[in-house]
Scaffold this motif. Sequence first.
Motif: not given
Lengths: 205, 205, 205, 205
Positions: A135-155
Amino acid sequence: MDRARVDPLASARGRPRSEPAREAVLHAADDLLVELGYEALTMKGIAERAGVGRQTVYRWWASKAEILFEACALDVARELALEPDKTAGAALASYIERLHVFLTDSDAGATYLALLGASQVDRAVADQLRSADPLRASAHTLVDALRSEARSTIPADGLAVAELVGAPVFQALSASDPLSRRFANEHLLAVAASWGISTNGLDWL
Amino acid sequence: MDRARVDPLASARGRPRSEPAREAVLHAADDLLVELGYEALTMKGIAERAGVGRQTVYRWWASKAEILFEACALDVARELALEPDKTAGAALASYIERLHVFLTDSDAGATYLALLGASQVDRAVADQLRSADPLRASAHTLVDALRSEARSTIPADGLAVAELVGAPVFQALSASDPLSRRFANEHLLAVAASWGISTNGLDWL
Amino acid sequence: MDRARVDPLASARGRPRSEPAREAVLHAADDLLVELGYEALTMKGIAERAGVGRQTVYRWWASKAEILFEACALDVARELALEPDKTAGAALASYIERLHVFLTDSDAGATYLALLGASQVDRAVADQLRSADPLRASAHTLVDALRSEARSTIPADGLAVAELVGAPVFQALSASDPLSRRFANEHLLAVAASWGISTNGLDWL
Amino acid sequence: MDRARVDPLASARGRPRSEPAREAVLHAADDLLVELGYEALTMKGIAERAGVGRQTVYRWWASKAEILFEACALDVARELALEPDKTAGAALASYIERLHVFLTDSDAGATYLALLGASQVDRAVADQLRSADPLRASAHTLVDALRSEARSTIPADGLAVAELVGAPVFQALSASDPLSRRFANEHLLAVAASWGISTNGLDWL
DNA sequence: AATTAATCGAGACGGTACGTCGGGTCTTTAC
DNA sequence: GTAAAGACCCGACGTACCGTCTCGATTAATT
């Protein structure tokens, strides 16, 4: 050239492992978990249900947790895999939607929650889950993908993953009423807002 | 005026319950949980450590989970009680700070996590915890207090509680590295921002 | 003269022993022996059936054997008492007849056999039974009476008693089929012949 | 000729029963009976003394009585076996002599008396003993042999056996002083006389 | 084809905790 | 001081599962 022993696993002598036995054990474990729950699940019971000798089970798995882990890991990864070619908002929405289904309706989800519970109670399970938490792995993959998006402020990673899945998982673990669709929806809005991700135009809301 | 026999329950017959025995059991359970972990904790072991007959344990508690629950419930409530006379920001910061200590350093916290784990694995524990979860109760109390503040945009109860404690609890349950102070701090900022609560002037940041 | 305290037992201080409780215990023991057998008979069960506190039972009897002994001793003595004014042959025949009934049909007989059995297995019961065996006593009385008759050739006391009751008792203890009337009859003839006692004119033969 | 597979039951599957464990249990039971007595003998104690799992004991024997029965049956039969090539008088004298030793000095005899006692107190023991009583069997064998002699007037089987062993057994069961040599001697004379068997020329008298 | 070696099923092995029951004692209140 | 009630500590009960250990029987790859 030395061609001998190219594959150390290839040519084991003696009778090879029985694939039918392996599958019978995995299915028996899954079935019994649903029927009896984790506590009442026993190595002995799994072996009997699978029609397999007890030694055969112990030969390949050290504990019921290991069997369940093998039985559900692939399903978890598949059910929560990153879906390509989506906008950030759509990917996030899809993930939370699928996470909700995973936690409420999926056999793999029920097994995961049982293992997460058992890991609090049994150090061996904890070690195994920490070293490869699907589960952590899947979430991690998603967060990494989102982080590459512009303008996001992900902790930072740890917190981002915990914010994404912590609330639904905690709800699944301990709420008196089960996870509701409304809960998932509001959680999506809160995370999206917090991370600066637009959810405009998403039809599931 | 004859007011005798006011309380028909007052004079129970037979030898009264032994308070020393009760406390010995609770302390033995606490100690053994720390020493051995939940899995290796047994009713027999508790009775022996407490210097008490096994029947005496079974007479008053149905399972080791019930003993632990009684042993930690008061401590949980105390450690996470609402602190009066604070601003919303200060109350929130204080709660998350204490939640962090609870999950990482407190005996009561370790016991709570063990029970939360056991509740995934044993239906009886689940029922008990769901009917009186001391962590949820503490979070609920805080959220109610915050909601009475002006200008806050706190989501519905279920989600608010899950957002507040879900992330740290999930981190405590499954992270490979333990909860860090930095994690708690960023979680506070994220929740405060999401709920429209000012954290200006707080020295713990 | 000081006439006070003439009888040291007369004026015990405090609440006197409850006769109803004593009888309730004896009857409960008797009933439960028949219903459950000696093995399943317990002090706790007797107290509950009698509607009496357990301490009350332990205060007056040291074991279930003591209760049963008190419950059956009088009956044994009565059922096997010497019948006066009979010829030697008639007395012997009557005794063996009554012994047969005692061993096969009498509650007191069943209780006696149970105590005789328990005495092989529990030293306390053995001591009690040896110090006041009502069956041996009855046989002894009969043998003494017969010995005063002329022309009888009765062996020493120990053997005479054993020959008289040993065979029927052994049969009752261990035979696969219960004691038969024919067995008693032939035993009478054998003993009478061996002891030189005439059984002429006895109608029970 | 192909005679393979003669015995379809020969090759039982699974690990075969452990003979060392079986013997350890029998010896432990014997030893503990002597040390502690029947009452204090427990399945748990036997297992621990034998260095054997409790389940192993319960797998093969239903009760301590069954263990003792197996432990002593062979010894009883051997100690009281018919001795060939004797006159009727010598055979009878030898049997009563050995019965006397059996009841007073033999471990097997003590075990038999304990089982005979337990059979009065526990139906399962009674059924077992009645179906294969080694003492009755030995007496029966002797009586049959004697009956083939001319001129003897031995009563019907049941009574003959009871007369032969009843008196000594009853004496062993319940007398305040143990069986004496004189008792055995006189019992022999009485039985021989009653059955028309000559004891002339026997040196043990 | 015979040998070798690791598998399979079955099931007994020594352990240990389970939850219950009875033993005998102790501590209440009521009489 | 006895009675009923019932909690106390203790330890045996018979069961279940643990993980290990033989068994005979398969099933390849290697001689």
